[in-house]
Design an enzyme around this catalytic site. Structure first.
Site, PDB file in Angstrom:
ATOM      1  N   SER A 204      78.361  15.032  69.187  1.00 38.23           N
ATOM      2  CA  SER A 204      78.185  15.671  70.497  1.00 38.23           C
ATOM      3  C   SER A 204      77.018  16.652  70.579  1.00 38.23           C
ATOM      4  O   SER A 204      76.716  17.134  71.676  1.00 38.23           O
ATOM      5  CB  SER A 204      79.479  16.384  70.913  1.00 38.23           C
ATOM      6  OG  SER A 204      80.384  15.463  71.474  1.00 38.23           O
ATOM      7  N   LYS A 207      74.337  16.175  73.214  1.00 37.38           N
ATOM      8  CA  LYS A 207      74.360  16.732  74.570  1.00 37.38           C
ATOM      9  C   LYS A 207      73.294  17.806  74.772  1.00 37.38           C
ATOM     10  O   LYS A 207      72.894  18.078  75.912  1.00 37.38           O
ATOM     11  CB  LYS A 207      75.750  17.291  74.884  1.00 37.38           C
ATOM     12  CG  LYS A 207      76.838  16.221  74.959  1.00 37.38           C
ATOM     13  CD  LYS A 207      78.184  16.839  75.308  1.00 37.38           C
ATOM     14  CE  LYS A 207      79.277  15.792  75.452  1.00 37.38           C
ATOM     15  NZ  LYS A 207      79.704  15.222  74.168  1.00 37.38           N
ATOM     16  N   SER A 381      82.014  20.286  76.103  1.00 38.73           N
ATOM     17  CA  SER A 381      81.607  19.017  75.481  1.00 38.73           C
ATOM     18  C   SER A 381      82.081  17.856  76.350  1.00 38.73           C
ATOM     19  O   SER A 381      82.744  16.920  75.885  1.00 38.73           O
ATOM     20  CB  SER A 381      82.166  18.885  74.057  1.00 38.73           C
ATOM     21  OG  SER A 381      81.485  17.864  73.359  1.00 38.73           O
TER      22      SER A 381
END
Length: 543
Positions: A204, A207, A381
């Site tokens: 993640s 991102k 997230s």
């Protein structure tokens, strides 16, 4: 016998004194801003304080003066934590707004308040009537950027950093392959690197790249619009998806675009035309390609559609994994039909369509600015927002709005920003695809770019990062470490643990860091090892 709490207090006292000197002018101004929230926060933290008192009180055989001082410090920390947790970093009293205002003030112009609930903003101009006003959590980052007038020492010494971080990164819990880098945000200079050019699965932390690319391509003030359009002569009403993943059908919209508001406005417009029954359709043609991510059906991500409500969640959750509707657009259209029925407009069962160029827009609702959407994505997230922003970046740069087009657009936009893309491979915007590859070098470069005073439009990348011990995916971490000092994006897949973000070190320097690991076997142990490393960096003068 000296109890652990007293030893901790004595150890922390010099640092608290330094923090107090730096923060005092900001806290005075901030107190005026947060006063309305204090009552709510107090109610929220009273049970915790009571439990803490019961747990610690019996063991404290120390002078009353110490208990008073420690209690005052605890109350102050609890208040700060409560404000951050209750308001969220994307609220108008959050750090993003304060930093944007501060950046704008350097050019003698107030910063736009993109949040809601402030009673001291000039709503006619969109600026603070009283000038820039830091939020309670703003001081640390602003000091780290060297813009508050505080004396900030030189950057840490590389070999000294290596002595501190090297042993921590060799923890067996971090798997068979890891990469790390630490950069001084003010200068962009690398202070520490270990295999920092190796491209590993970022999970993640992808991102961060998605956020920078979207803000750069679209602008921090860009809004995503959902609308209704009436086809002339046919009585067909088309619900046109604009790709807003934050669109909500809940009664409390929380400042996000509301499907209920759209129904109100649409019903009003139809009744003015004498229309009480329509053929309802929905348009998702803004996006192309398959809706289902290569990982398949997964509670971490709904099918990616240009039209969805509440991220197609079928429970009451607002973040994290949740059961999802298999077909987000029809599900949202059926909800919209029910809302119209409650407002006196009868509809047919909705079906897919495409609004023609002749269709007349009846009503619209818009998301908050992209700056706020990006912060929500990073703090929680949020995979649904990430995939939407990848497609929006593709649309803004002339690409195809599907998984491949979004990934290509992110890479293209980062290349345009002259960021180091060697070894980087994008397949999505969320990092759920294990074939994604990023380097620690790129992640720290992204964070440094976001801290560039010349790019205040990218600042939400920093302010949206979860705050250790307080917000988002870090709210349950760092209880015994650098709570409030580390701001970082987490990343977790099977065998993969990553962490990338910023710390203000002991001497007031803002440092960007990235730690990526592969082949980990115990996620909790790997996570703890990364947290210890980030805590050591925050505590380090390292000279």
């Amino acid at each position: 016998m000296v109890v652990p709490e007293l030893r901790a207090w004595r150890a922390a006292r010099p640092r608290l004194a330094r923090v107090a000197r730096v923060a005092r002018p900001h806290l005075v101004r901030a107190a005026r801003a947060v006063k309305p929230q204090v009552t709510r926060v107090t109610r929220a933290v009273e049970p915790r304080v009571a439990r803490l008192t019961q747990a610690v009180g019996p063991r404290l055989a120390v002078p009353k003066a110490w208990r008073y001082t420690a209690g005052a410090a605890t109350a102050g920390l609890a208040l700060a934590a409560g404000v951050v947790t209750a308001a969220g970093p994307w609220d108008s009293s959050g750090q993003r707004t304060a930093e944007r205002d501060w950046a704008a003030a350097r050019e003698r112009a107030g910063g736009a308040d993109h949040g809601s609930g402030s009673d001291t903003s000039d709503t006619s101009s969109g600026t603070w009537s009283g000038g820039p006003r830091p939020a309670p959590s703003a001081a640390a980052v602003l000091v780290g950027l060297g813009r508050t007038g505080a004396v900030v020492k030189s950057a840490p010494d590389g070999p000294a950093l290596a002595d501190v971080l090297g042993p921590l990164l060799r923890d067996p819990a971090l798997g068979t392959h890891h990469t790390a880098e630490v950069v001084d945000v003010a200068t962009g200079g690398r202070l520490y690197g270990e295999n920092s050019g190796d491209a590993l699965t970022p999970a993640s932390t992808t991102k961060i790249a998605t956020a920078v690319a979207a803000l750069s391509a679209l602008g921090a003030d860009h809004r995503l619009t959902t609308r209704t359009a009436l086809e002339p002569g046919t009585g067909e009403l088309v619900l046109v998806g604009g790709g807003d993943p934050t669109l909500t059908a809940r009664k409390d919209a929380g400042g996000w675009a509301s499907l209920r508001t759209l129904a109100d406005r649409t019903a009003t417009a139809l009744k003015k035309r004498g229309v009480s029954k329509v053929t309802l359709s929905y348009d998702t043609t803004l996006y192309a390609g398959p809706e289902l991510h290569p990982i398949g059906v997964n509670e971490n991500l709904a099918p990616v559609s240009a039209l969805m409500a509440d991220e197609a969640r079928t429970d009451d959750s607002t973040s994290g994994p949740a059961p999802r509707a298999a077909e987000p657009a029809p599900d949202a259209a059926r909800t919209f039909a029910r809302l119209l029925a409650g407002r006196g407009i009868a509809t047919t069962a909705p079906g897919p369509s495409k609004a023609s160029a002749r269709a007349q827009t009846l009503a619209t609702v818009a998301s908050p600015p992209l700056s706020a959407v990006v912060e929500r994505m990073l703090t929680n997230s949020d995979n649904d927002i990430a995939e939407a922003l990848a497609r929006q970046t593709a649309l803004a740069t002339g690409g195809r709005a599907d998984f491949d087009g979004g990934a290509a657009a992110i890479a293209t936009e980062l290349d345009r920003l002259h960021l180091p893309l060697g070894g980087a491979v994008f397949h999505d915007g969320s990092g759920l695809n294990r074939a994604d590859k990023l380097t620690a070098d790129l992640l720290t470069a992204l964070l440094t770019k976001a801290g560039d005073p010349a790019r205040p439009d990218l600042r939400p990348v920093l302010t949206g990062l979860p705050v250790a011990g307080f917000t988002g995916t870090l709210s349950g971490r760092y209880a015994d470490g650098a709570a409030g000092l580390v701001r970082a994006k987490t990343g977790t897949l099977t065998g993969v643990n990553t962490l990338a973000g910023t710390v203000v070190d002991r001497d007031g320097r803002l440092l960007a860091f990235a730690f990526l690991t592969e082949n980990t076997t115990a996620p909790a142990a790997a996570q703890s090892a990364l947290d210890r490393t980030a805590t050591a960096l925050a505590s380090c003068g390292c000279r």
